[in-house]
Every structure is written in C-alpha cells, then in structure tokens.
Write an enzyme that holds these catalytic residues in place. Structure first.
Site, PDB file in Angstrom:
ATOM      1  N   LYS A   1       0.821  -1.192   0.000  1.00 41.81           N
ATOM      2  CA  LYS A   1       0.000   0.000   0.000  1.00 41.81           C
ATOM      3  C   LYS A   1       0.866   1.257   0.000  1.00 41.81           C
ATOM      4  CE  LYS A   1      -2.690  -2.739   3.162  1.00 41.81           C
ATOM      5  NZ  LYS A   1      -2.768  -3.037   4.590  1.00 41.81           N
TER       6      LYS A   1
ATOM      7  N   ASP B   1      15.015  -0.546   0.183  1.00 40.00           N
ATOM      8  CA  ASP B   1      15.793  -0.732   1.408  1.00 40.00           C
ATOM      9  C   ASP B   1      16.814  -1.844   1.149  1.00 40.00           C
ATOM     10  OD1 ASP B   1      16.270  -0.252   4.172  1.00 40.00           O
ATOM     11  OD2 ASP B   1      15.001  -1.941   4.720  1.00 40.00           O
TER      12      ASP B   1
HETATM   13  P1  5GP Z   1      13.177  -4.068   0.791  1.00 42.63           P
HETATM   14  O1  5GP Z   1      12.606  -5.313   0.209  1.00 42.63           O
HETATM   15  O2  5GP Z   1      13.871  -3.179  -0.194  1.00 42.63           O
HETATM   16  O3  5GP Z   1      14.035  -4.365   1.989  1.00 42.63           O
HETATM   17  O4  5GP Z   1      11.998  -3.283   1.441  1.00 42.63           O
HETATM   18  C1  5GP Z   1      11.058  -2.632   0.739  1.00 42.63           C
HETATM   19  C2  5GP Z   1       9.848  -2.403   1.593  1.00 42.63           C
HETATM   20  O5  5GP Z   1      10.149  -2.387   2.975  1.00 42.63           O
HETATM   21  C3  5GP Z   1       9.262  -1.055   1.306  1.00 42.63           C
HETATM   22  O6  5GP Z   1       8.326  -1.130   0.268  1.00 42.63           O
HETATM   23  C4  5GP Z   1       8.636  -0.672   2.626  1.00 42.63           C
HETATM   24  O7  5GP Z   1       7.323  -1.158   2.687  1.00 42.63           O
HETATM   25  C5  5GP Z   1       9.466  -1.374   3.651  1.00 42.63           C
HETATM   26  N1  5GP Z   1      10.454  -0.450   4.277  1.00 42.63           N
HETATM   27  C6  5GP Z   1      11.778  -0.409   4.089  1.00 42.63           C
HETATM   28  N2  5GP Z   1      12.358   0.572   4.805  1.00 42.63           N
HETATM   29  C7  5GP Z   1      11.365   1.192   5.467  1.00 42.63           C
HETATM   30  C8  5GP Z   1      11.322   2.315   6.362  1.00 42.63           C
HETATM   31  O8  5GP Z   1      12.301   2.990   6.711  1.00 42.63           O
HETATM   32  N3  5GP Z   1      10.095   2.644   6.843  1.00 42.63           N
HETATM   33  C9  5GP Z   1       8.965   1.957   6.509  1.00 42.63           C
HETATM   34  N4  5GP Z   1       7.828   2.382   7.042  1.00 42.63           N
HETATM   35  N5  5GP Z   1       8.971   0.898   5.663  1.00 42.63           N
HETATM   36  C10 5GP Z   1      10.161   0.522   5.149  1.00 42.63           C
END
Ligand code: 5GP
Length: 178
Positions: free
Chosen positions: A43, A102
């Site tokens: 979302k 991230d």
């Molecule tokens: P990744 O797969 O790149 O580790 O993470 C992507 C998802 O993790 C993002 O779409 C998000 O939903 C969540 N995410 C990563 N870092 C943050 C952060 O600092 N704050 C929040 N609220 N969600 C995060």
C-alpha cells in the site's frame, strides 16, 4: 494526534511535490514513444503514485500489485505476492512505483516476476532510497530522495499499518517502537 508521535520531519510535502514534478517530467520524456504500464506496489506507494501521475503528461495505464516482506521494522527477506496483476503485460514497458528501496529484496523479486510475465522493459521509480541497507544488487532508475539509515514513516510508509496518511516523510519517536 498522529503528529505527537513524530520526532522530526525529514522531507516536507512541498519538497515531495516539487520532486514529483521533476520526476513526472523526466518520465514523460523517457516514455514519450510508448504507453507505460505504471504499477504501484500496495500500500506504501499510493500517496506517491497519486502525486507522481498528476505530473506525467503522456498516456499511461495504472495497475497495482501487493507484496509483503515486512513485519514491524525489519524486512523478512522472503517476499510474497499477495495480490498479483490481473492483466497481461506481454511486450509492455512497465514502471514500478515503490515507496522505498531498502534491502532491495522486494524489487528484485517483483522485477524478475514482471520480466517472467513477458514485459519488454521494467524500470523502477521510488520515492525514497536507503542505499546503505542494500543486500542485493539493484537500483531504482528514478529516485525521489536518498535518505540515511533511519526507519521512516509517512507519505505511504507505515509502522504496523499506521502513519501512512501523514503528508510528509518523518522519523518516529523511539517510544512508539516499544
Ligand atoms: P526491501 O525489500 O527493499 O528491503 O523493502 C522494501 C519495503 O520495505 C518497502 O516497500 C517498505 O514497505 C518497507 N520499508 C523499508 N524501509 C522502510 C522504512 O524505513 N520505513 C517503513 N515504514 N517501511 C520501510
């Protein structure tokens, strides 16, 4: 009040709006000879996608997918498709809209999936980028803002499903994590 939980505002609504104008212009130029399928990842991408598409001045089509990998403040690494596309994207130019990159696990999985469904090209526009946390070799082609390694909320980003409706990107007070 939601605001009482916010330690600081990292990126204001005005800064986000201005950056969306620039990104929209760039995307409109880059996709001027095609009709991109713009896919928002639910979302977290919703507020960003809403602002961004107002600044895309070419034809585009909108779709949504939902993937899950997070619980609390830590990525689980294991990305699940919760809502898949319900149309073909064969030979389409796809632009994924993400709230934040991230570890990169989510994008790697979603990009692979979209190519396996026959997309001609898959690029990514992300409101935020946290390069210091990357675990896999992937970059978004379009990035709103690069931020340090801090857990952020607002403008779509949640903590346990809260704070998505804040109109800026901010940092939570420590006591709200406990
Ligand atoms: P990744 O797969 O790149 O580790 O993470 C992507 C998802 O993790 C993002 O779409 C998000 O939903 C969540 N995410 C990563 N870092 C943050 C952060 O600092 N704050 C929040 N609220 N969600 C995060």
């Amino acid at each position: 009040m939601l605001m009482d939980d916010v330690k600081k505002i990292l990126i204001s609504q005005e800064e986000i709006d201005a950056r969306c104008k620039e990104l929209g212009k760039q995307i409109s130029e880059d996709y001027s000879d095609t009709v991109p399928v713009v896919i928002g990842l639910l979302k977290g991408s919703v507020p960003f996608m809403a602002e961004l598409i107002k600044n895309i001045t070419i034809d585009c089509e909108l779709e949504f997918m939902a993937v899950s990998s997070y619980s609390g403040t830590e990525s689980m690494g294991d990305v699940k498709i919760v809502k898949d596309l319900d149309r073909s994207i064969i030979d389409c130019d796809v632009l994924i809209v993400e709230d934040i990159v991230d570890t990169g696990n989510t994008l790697l999985k979603v990009k692979d999936l979209l190519y396996s469904k026959g997309a001609r090209s898959v690029r990514v526009v992300s409101l935020l980028d946290k390069p210091s946390r990357r675990l896999v070799d992937i970059e978004a082609e379009y990035i709103g803002f690069t931020i340090p390694n801090e857990f952020v909320i607002g403008f779509g980003l949640d903590f346990n499903q809260k704070y998505r409706n804040l109109p800026f990107v901010g940092v939570l007070k420590e006591e709200c994590y406990r």
